[in-house]
Design a protein around this motif. Sequence first.
Motif, PDB file in Angstrom:
ATOM      1  N   ASN A 259       8.693   2.232   4.645  1.00  0.00           N
ATOM      2  CA  ASN A 259       9.715   1.445   5.335  1.00  0.00           C
ATOM      3  C   ASN A 259      10.866   1.047   4.419  1.00  0.00           C
ATOM      4  N   ARG A 260      10.617   1.000   3.126  1.00  0.00           N
ATOM      5  CA  ARG A 260      11.703   0.647   2.203  1.00  0.00           C
ATOM      6  C   ARG A 260      12.765   1.749   2.163  1.00  0.00           C
ATOM      7  N   VAL A 261      12.382   2.990   2.432  1.00  0.00           N
ATOM      8  CA  VAL A 261      13.363   4.074   2.505  1.00  0.00           C
ATOM      9  C   VAL A 261      14.354   3.778   3.621  1.00  0.00           C
ATOM     10  N   LEU A 262      13.844   3.346   4.775  1.00  0.00           N
ATOM     11  CA  LEU A 262      14.717   3.010   5.901  1.00  0.00           C
ATOM     12  C   LEU A 262      15.605   1.819   5.563  1.00  0.00           C
ATOM     13  N   SER A 263      15.061   0.820   4.874  1.00  0.00           N
ATOM     14  CA  SER A 263      15.856  -0.347   4.492  1.00  0.00           C
ATOM     15  C   SER A 263      16.983   0.042   3.536  1.00  0.00           C
ATOM     16  N   GLN A 264      16.655   0.890   2.552  1.00  0.00           N
ATOM     17  CA  GLN A 264      17.672   1.351   1.621  1.00  0.00           C
ATOM     18  C   GLN A 264      18.730   2.193   2.329  1.00  0.00           C
TER      19      GLN A 264
ATOM     20  N   VAL B 115       2.216   6.954   3.898  1.00  0.00           N
ATOM     21  CA  VAL B 115       3.293   6.594   2.965  1.00  0.00           C
ATOM     22  C   VAL B 115       4.651   6.877   3.611  1.00  0.00           C
ATOM     23  N   SER B 116       4.678   7.811   4.531  1.00  0.00           N
ATOM     24  CA  SER B 116       5.858   8.165   5.328  1.00  0.00           C
ATOM     25  C   SER B 116       6.864   9.012   4.559  1.00  0.00           C
ATOM     26  N   SER B 117       7.407   8.518   3.458  1.00  0.00           N
ATOM     27  CA  SER B 117       8.380   9.277   2.671  1.00  0.00           C
ATOM     28  C   SER B 117       8.565   8.607   1.319  1.00  0.00           C
TER      29      SER B 117
ATOM     30  N   MET C  38       0.837  -1.204   0.000  1.00  0.00           N
ATOM     31  CA  MET C  38       0.000   0.000   0.000  1.00  0.00           C
ATOM     32  C   MET C  38       0.874   1.257   0.000  1.00  0.00           C
ATOM     33  N   GLN C  39       1.949   1.239   0.781  1.00  0.00           N
ATOM     34  CA  GLN C  39       2.846   2.400   0.788  1.00  0.00           C
ATOM     35  C   GLN C  39       3.455   2.631  -0.590  1.00  0.00           C
ATOM     36  N   GLN C  40       3.966   1.554  -1.207  1.00  0.00           N
ATOM     37  CA  GLN C  40       4.624   1.700  -2.509  1.00  0.00           C
ATOM     38  C   GLN C  40       3.632   2.126  -3.591  1.00  0.00           C
TER      39      GLN C  40
END
Length: 398
Positions: free
Chosen positions: A233-238, A210-212, A99-101
Amino acid sequence: MFMRELFYYQNSMTSQFTAQVVRTGTEEARPYIVLSNTAFYPTGGGQPHDTGMIDEFKVVDVEKVDDEIRHYIEGNIDNLTGEHEVTGYVDWNRRFDHMQQHTGQHILTAAFVELFDFPTVSFHLGTELVTIDIATAQVTEEQLAQVEKRANEIVLENRPIETKWVSKEELSNYPLRKDVSVDEDIRLVIIPDFDYNGCGGTHPTSTGQVSSIKILSTEKMKKNTRISFVCGNRVLSQLAMRKHVLSNVARQLSVPEENAADALRKLFNDIKATEKSLDDAQNQLLEYEARELVEAGRATEVVAASFENRTVQALQKLGRAVVSQMEEGICLLVADNGDKLQFIAARGSQVDKSMKDISGAVLPLINGKGGGNDAFVQGGGEKSISANELLMEMQKLV
């Protein structure tokens, strides 16, 4: 059942539900369950399917086939019968990530249209990165920065995300970003005063979730440009991955992280300078070696030598250096390279004999292959004879 009555459309935040088993079946050895209703989203519209559990069964795939949604599971479903009530548990981390992506894609796509009128022509939600292809052959770093800034403004404003089911006749009431491709069950996903788009995917209730959004790279794709990005959350993972890589590089270079790029650049420049110096030294040694071979073969106008572990490229350089100093001579070089033999034959500028005659005669002896022209040939093959024996056969042909 109408599409709008599906649990994942009624409330995309639903992660647990109960429903009745309508039927079970098997497709290509994959057992599946059809339920009276579901919160499991099937693959579609660029968004991957949900996973999770139905009672004790692991849901590994969800697909819409004709008018039913099939939950493909692991396990034996023989004991499941119609009207059997089950509980579904959607893997919420996977669902919320999707959903975020997906929502981030809507926002980024709308920002490209709003700022530069670059429409999106395709979308792919991968396991690590998300990509959109935009209809422009070139996009600048400044444009990317402006789009990313605008997209994150929409996220930070925490605008509501609305969904509406409309008829085809009602579409004219909305400033759609692109034409809708269906005539029935038309679902709009709306970010008020920013984006109006026909979409069947799942989305959170507000843009803030979405956060960022972070653009990572671009790639030219024929007449379009592919934008790779991540959201939430993928931004944090990257960031964690890139931080780990940067820290590792900085540690090996013995510099602070902020100086790693300059230190790496200096290291590459030093390596290039060292390689050039080494290449110059090797060329000088090659010239000396060529002079010694020329002196040794001056009486017969034939230079013949064998080596161990010399590449055919090294033989070619040495052969050219020899005949450049020996216009009326012929150079024959052979190398024993482990399980194969390689050779060159070269002539000086005042020699008429074709070197192709030599390669043509000796290649069958080693079951080899070669190429070249009348002035210079090279070849290689099996080690069926020794390097010196091959060299002697070549000398006989001069």
